[in-house]
Design a protein around this motif. Sequence first.
Motif, short mmCIF file in Angstrom:
data_model
loop_
_atom_site.label_atom_id
_atom_site.label_comp_id
_atom_site.label_asym_id
_atom_site.label_seq_id
_atom_site.Cartn_x
_atom_site.Cartn_y
_atom_site.Cartn_z
N PRO A 8 2.79 14.77 6.19
CA PRO A 8 2.83 13.31 6.27
C PRO A 8 1.53 12.77 6.89
O PRO A 8 1.01 13.34 7.85
CB PRO A 8 4.02 13.03 7.18
N THR A 45 4.46 -2.88 -2.02
CA THR A 45 5.24 -1.90 -1.25
C THR A 45 5.83 -2.50 0.03
O THR A 45 6.24 -1.76 0.92
CB THR A 45 4.36 -0.69 -0.90
N LYS A 90 1.21 6.92 -1.43
CA LYS A 90 2.31 6.00 -1.11
C LYS A 90 3.49 6.71 -0.47
O LYS A 90 4.01 6.27 0.56
CB LYS A 90 2.76 5.27 -2.38
N ASP A 91 3.91 7.82 -1.07
CA ASP A 91 5.08 8.54 -0.56
C ASP A 91 4.70 9.64 0.42
O ASP A 91 5.57 10.41 0.87
CB ASP A 91 5.86 9.14 -1.73
#
Length: 267
Positions: free
Chosen positions: A189, A239, A212-213
């Motif tokens: 992450p 988003t 984005k994810d």
Amino acid sequence: MKFGKLTRPVKRAFFAMSYYNRRYPQIFKWVFNSKEDANFTYDLTEGNILYLAQTLAVVTGEDHRKIERYIHEARNHAPLREHIIRESMKSVFRKVADPRADYGKRLGWYAMARIMKPKVLVETGVDKGHGSAILCAALLENKKEGYEGRYYGTDINPAAGALLGGEFATMGEILYGDSIESLKKLNQPIDLFINDSDHSAEYEYREYLTIKDMMAPGGIILGDNSHVTDKLAVFSAETNRNFLFFREEPRDHWYPGGGIGISFPKK
């Protein structure tokens, strides 16, 4: 009447040009004293630093005075300054780099890294490595306070990142190749992401879609190209993220300045 029609445009022209009068000697000085053709090196004005601190305070909720201390920590970081000047003089970029340690908007990058204490920090588009070095300096300071973090830079140029060395290099690495392909291989992450690679609007937007994810909860995106394109603002709207823009005011330089686009989660 005819005389007035002639003189009024001249007066208006001189009035408009007065806004740029300081730029002309700065341009002349730069032409003969600088080796840089891109990624110009300059400090920010004191007022602009105050604006930067206040902008980051809005984004992070941190006290602006603490953020100002982080900014001045970077400006007065003697080991970092000495390292950048020394490496600039001997790196593969020495013919196109001035041996000086002034960071412009990267002071905001440093302050954000110090505030957030990111475990994973990614910068796409390393070039000479000013950003790499200052970001790794921030991670080193975080480590002294007990916060571990890792820097990943991406660049398609195998010579990029010449200024990332010494103790600063212990905090990260450069992934060579297409930035988007390198991003796809990251399996962690991302807490802080900085876009500074291919400055085409289309490629910039593709980077945002790619990560984005991958963003950690509370993750923040900084855009280096937001003074040219609206892609980070568009991505933020799509988003459901907040967006702010900070504009640089370079000190003693003809360049009008770029800025930092900031995309951050809504509370």
